[in-house]
Design a protein around this motif. Structure first.
Motif, PDB file in Angstrom:
ATOM      1  N   ALA A 137      -6.792   2.787 -16.392  1.00  0.00           N
ATOM      2  CA  ALA A 137      -7.007   3.287 -14.972  1.00  0.00           C
ATOM      3  C   ALA A 137      -8.432   3.140 -14.373  1.00  0.00           C
ATOM      4  CB  ALA A 137      -7.013   4.917 -15.102  1.00  0.00           C
ATOM      5  N   GLY A 138      -9.349   2.846 -15.065  1.00  0.00           N
ATOM      6  CA  GLY A 138     -10.807   2.730 -14.489  1.00  0.00           C
ATOM      7  C   GLY A 138     -10.792   1.099 -14.205  1.00  0.00           C
ATOM      8  N   GLU A 139      -9.755   0.376 -14.579  1.00  0.00           N
ATOM      9  CA  GLU A 139      -9.895  -1.373 -14.176  1.00  0.00           C
ATOM     10  C   GLU A 139      -8.963  -1.461 -12.999  1.00  0.00           C
ATOM     11  OE1 GLU A 139     -11.868  -3.407 -15.746  1.00  0.00           O
ATOM     12  OE2 GLU A 139     -12.800  -1.909 -17.040  1.00  0.00           O
ATOM     13  N   VAL A 140      -8.440  -0.364 -12.422  1.00  0.00           N
ATOM     14  CA  VAL A 140      -7.856  -0.673 -11.058  1.00  0.00           C
ATOM     15  C   VAL A 140      -8.731  -0.684  -9.975  1.00  0.00           C
ATOM     16  CG1 VAL A 140      -5.840   0.348  -9.955  1.00  0.00           C
ATOM     17  CG2 VAL A 140      -5.709   0.467 -12.266  1.00  0.00           C
ATOM     18  N   ALA A 141      -8.528  -1.721  -9.239  1.00  0.00           N
ATOM     19  CA  ALA A 141      -9.226  -2.042  -8.091  1.00  0.00           C
ATOM     20  C   ALA A 141      -8.181  -2.329  -6.725  1.00  0.00           C
ATOM     21  CB  ALA A 141     -10.233  -3.259  -8.076  1.00  0.00           C
ATOM     22  N   VAL A 142      -8.549  -1.450  -5.686  1.00  0.00           N
ATOM     23  CA  VAL A 142      -7.763  -1.511  -4.376  1.00  0.00           C
ATOM     24  C   VAL A 142      -8.451  -2.093  -3.340  1.00  0.00           C
ATOM     25  CG1 VAL A 142      -6.325  -0.330  -2.817  1.00  0.00           C
ATOM     26  CG2 VAL A 142      -6.237   0.327  -5.274  1.00  0.00           C
ATOM     27  N   THR A 143      -8.153  -2.922  -2.497  1.00  0.00           N
ATOM     28  CA  THR A 143      -8.856  -3.546  -1.320  1.00  0.00           C
ATOM     29  C   THR A 143      -7.932  -3.545  -0.263  1.00  0.00           C
ATOM     30  OG1 THR A 143      -8.349  -5.921  -1.884  1.00  0.00           O
ATOM     31  CG2 THR A 143     -10.393  -4.877  -2.604  1.00  0.00           C
ATOM     32  N   GLY A 144      -8.275  -3.593   0.850  1.00  0.00           N
ATOM     33  CA  GLY A 144      -7.504  -3.632   2.264  1.00  0.00           C
ATOM     34  C   GLY A 144      -6.971  -2.266   2.415  1.00  0.00           C
ATOM     35  N   ALA A 145      -7.129  -1.151   1.795  1.00  0.00           N
ATOM     36  CA  ALA A 145      -6.488   0.065   2.118  1.00  0.00           C
ATOM     37  C   ALA A 145      -7.556   1.098   2.780  1.00  0.00           C
ATOM     38  CB  ALA A 145      -5.982   0.609   0.842  1.00  0.00           C
ATOM     39  N   ASP A 146      -8.530   0.366   3.336  1.00  0.00           N
ATOM     40  CA  ASP A 146      -9.642   1.197   4.029  1.00  0.00           C
ATOM     41  C   ASP A 146      -9.339   1.487   5.419  1.00  0.00           C
ATOM     42  OD1 ASP A 146     -10.020  -1.325   4.647  1.00  0.00           O
ATOM     43  OD2 ASP A 146     -12.299  -1.267   4.123  1.00  0.00           O
ATOM     44  N   SER A 147      -8.078   1.156   5.974  1.00  0.00           N
ATOM     45  CA  SER A 147      -7.844   1.238   7.321  1.00  0.00           C
ATOM     46  C   SER A 147      -7.212   2.688   7.584  1.00  0.00           C
ATOM     47  CB  SER A 147      -6.435   0.392   7.521  1.00  0.00           C
ATOM     48  OG  SER A 147      -6.067   0.257   8.916  1.00  0.00           O
ATOM     49  N   SER A 148      -7.282   3.168   8.993  1.00  0.00           N
ATOM     50  CA  SER A 148      -7.048   4.364   9.316  1.00  0.00           C
ATOM     51  C   SER A 148      -5.559   4.498   9.248  1.00  0.00           C
ATOM     52  CB  SER A 148      -7.767   4.533  10.687  1.00  0.00           C
ATOM     53  OG  SER A 148      -6.804   3.532  11.734  1.00  0.00           O
ATOM     54  N   VAL A 149      -4.722   3.529   9.258  1.00  0.00           N
ATOM     55  CA  VAL A 149      -3.289   3.658   9.018  1.00  0.00           C
ATOM     56  C   VAL A 149      -2.789   3.624   7.749  1.00  0.00           C
ATOM     57  CG1 VAL A 149      -3.284   2.949  11.307  1.00  0.00           C
ATOM     58  CG2 VAL A 149      -3.142   1.201   9.519  1.00  0.00           C
ATOM     59  N   VAL A 150      -3.521   3.353   6.589  1.00  0.00           N
ATOM     60  CA  VAL A 150      -3.008   3.136   5.457  1.00  0.00           C
ATOM     61  C   VAL A 150      -3.792   4.325   4.562  1.00  0.00           C
ATOM     62  CG1 VAL A 150      -3.005   1.600   3.342  1.00  0.00           C
ATOM     63  CG2 VAL A 150      -2.902   0.938   5.638  1.00  0.00           C
ATOM     64  N   ASP A 151      -2.802   4.915   3.769  1.00  0.00           N
ATOM     65  CA  ASP A 151      -3.190   5.986   2.793  1.00  0.00           C
ATOM     66  C   ASP A 151      -3.474   5.442   1.316  1.00  0.00           C
ATOM     67  OD1 ASP A 151      -3.759   8.263   1.398  1.00  0.00           O
ATOM     68  OD2 ASP A 151      -1.825   9.048   1.814  1.00  0.00           O
ATOM     69  N   GLY A 152      -4.835   5.054   1.485  1.00  0.00           N
ATOM     70  CA  GLY A 152      -5.633   4.272   0.271  1.00  0.00           C
ATOM     71  C   GLY A 152      -5.568   5.075  -0.973  1.00  0.00           C
ATOM     72  N   GLU A 153      -5.678   6.357  -0.917  1.00  0.00           N
ATOM     73  CA  GLU A 153      -5.375   6.993  -2.256  1.00  0.00           C
ATOM     74  C   GLU A 153      -4.045   7.256  -2.763  1.00  0.00           C
ATOM     75  OE1 GLU A 153      -6.688  11.237  -1.362  1.00  0.00           O
ATOM     76  OE2 GLU A 153      -8.897  10.753  -0.886  1.00  0.00           O
ATOM     77  N   ARG A 154      -3.088   7.165  -2.024  1.00  0.00           N
ATOM     78  CA  ARG A 154      -1.613   7.057  -2.319  1.00  0.00           C
ATOM     79  C   ARG A 154      -1.365   5.561  -3.032  1.00  0.00           C
ATOM     80  NH1 ARG A 154       2.250   8.963  -5.332  1.00  0.00           N
ATOM     81  NH2 ARG A 154       4.300   8.182  -4.686  1.00  0.00           N
ATOM     82  N   VAL A 155      -2.054   4.390  -2.470  1.00  0.00           N
ATOM     83  CA  VAL A 155      -2.074   3.210  -3.276  1.00  0.00           C
ATOM     84  C   VAL A 155      -2.608   3.243  -4.574  1.00  0.00           C
ATOM     85  CG1 VAL A 155      -2.593   1.148  -2.951  1.00  0.00           C
ATOM     86  CG2 VAL A 155      -1.926   1.978  -0.843  1.00  0.00           C
TER      87      VAL A 155
END
Length: 330
Positions: A137-155
């Motif tokens: 879990a600590g090795e999962v990296a998410v990029t591009g989900a910082d937009s106001s229209v994307v729920d980054g936490e859900r991703v």
């Protein structure tokens, strides 16, 4: 006076094996009847005859002594197969060696195959079923989900849910499909970061216009996808005065295509967009300039004409580029 009878020649006796001759039976019988002279003459004759017989026997035996006979050759033994020069013992040995080499190669091939299978099975177990190469879990990296229209936490939650699964068995296609189903996500790419990581790259949809609807504003991207609802128009977004009903879909898509084709500097100056039909799109800039675009075809050329006419300047309130080869200004 009658002459004395001629003495008979003594009979030659055959040489015996010892090389001596014996008087014949007749001579032995007649010897006592002879007179003294005859006896002496006969004895002399027999002596000379015996001498001659002895000489003949010696002369007959002398050639045998002069020419000794060749020694008898011993019979040749029957050649055995091993001693026969026509039978090659080396060829038999070579055949035996080749058979032994074939058996050795066969066992060696079997051993190599077994070792390869064991190594492949061990490597497959390590990669596909053990926890040595599992997602952390600590090795999962998410990029591009910082937009106001994307729920980054859900991703991030969707990606972390697969923690503990070996990376080789990770259902990347299923995870990507689930993330694409989120609001505001246009596309996503997943990349395994060995040995325990996962890189999630999200392509977010960008709102290009806000459409009034029941006192709020619906945010739309260039494809007409709804990205959310806001109580006020976000800064920098033009307002598209086109109803969201089904009968206005074509006009709405043409208006959104025009807004999406504008360069950033010009798009930021657009205040409102209207379209009665798909071939009648009009934008109003914040400085009051109205640009009539017509339809959504040949937009790059139309944008270049509008930029050129704006640089020329002058007291212009309307620019019509419905026909970009013959623009009209008023």
């Amino acid at each position: 006076m009658r002459p004395p009878p001629r003495p008979r020649a003594p009979e030659r006796s055959r040489p015996d094996p010892a090389g001596t001759s014996a008087p014949s039976a007749g001579a032995r019988g007649r010897a006592p009847q002879r007179s003294g002279s005859r006896a002496r003459a006969g004895d002399g004759a027999r002596s000379s005859g015996s001498a001659r017989s002895s000489d003949s026997a010696r002369s007959a035996a002398s050639p045998a002594r002069a020419r000794p006979s060749a020694p008898a050759r011993a019979p040749r033994p029957a050649p055995s197969p091993a001693a026969d020069p026509r039978v090659s013992t080396t060829m038999a040995e070579r055949r035996a060696e080749r058979s032994a080499m074939r058996r050795h190669r066969s066992w060696r091939t079997v051993l190599v195959v077994v070792l390869v299978l064991l190594l492949a099975g061990g490597a497959g177990w390590v990669v596909g079923w053990s926890d040595l190469l599992a997602l952390e879990a600590g090795e999962v990296a998410v990029t591009g989900a910082d937009s106001s229209v994307v729920d980054g936490e859900r991703v991030h939650e969707i990606a972390v849910a697969a923690a503990g699964t070996p990376l080789a068995r990770l259902d990347a296609s299923g995870m990507a499909e689930e993330i694409r189903g989120l609001r505001g996500v246009k596309d996503v790419a997943l990349e395994r970061s060995w040995p325990h990581g996962l890189q999630v790259s999200v392509v977010a949809r960008e709102p290009v216009a806000a459409v009034p609807d029941d006192g709020d504003f619906v945010l739309l991207d260039d494809e007409g996808v709804r990205l959310g609802r806001r109580g006020a128009v976000p800064e920098g977004l033009p307002v598209v005065s086109v109803p969201l009903e089904q009968e206005s879909v074509r006009a709405l898509r043409a208006a959104l295509a025009v807004v999406a084709a504008l360069p950033p500097g010009l798009a930021a100056r657009v205040e409102t967009v209207s379209a009665r039909t798909q071939d009648d799109v009009e934008t109003v800039l914040r400085d009051g300039l109205s640009v009539r675009w017509g339809g959504a075809e040949r937009l790059p050329l139309k944008v270049e004409v509008v930029r050129t006419l704006r640089q020329v300047g002058g007291d212009v309130a309307v620019i019509d580029v419905s026909s970009p080869e013959l623009p009209v200004t008023r």
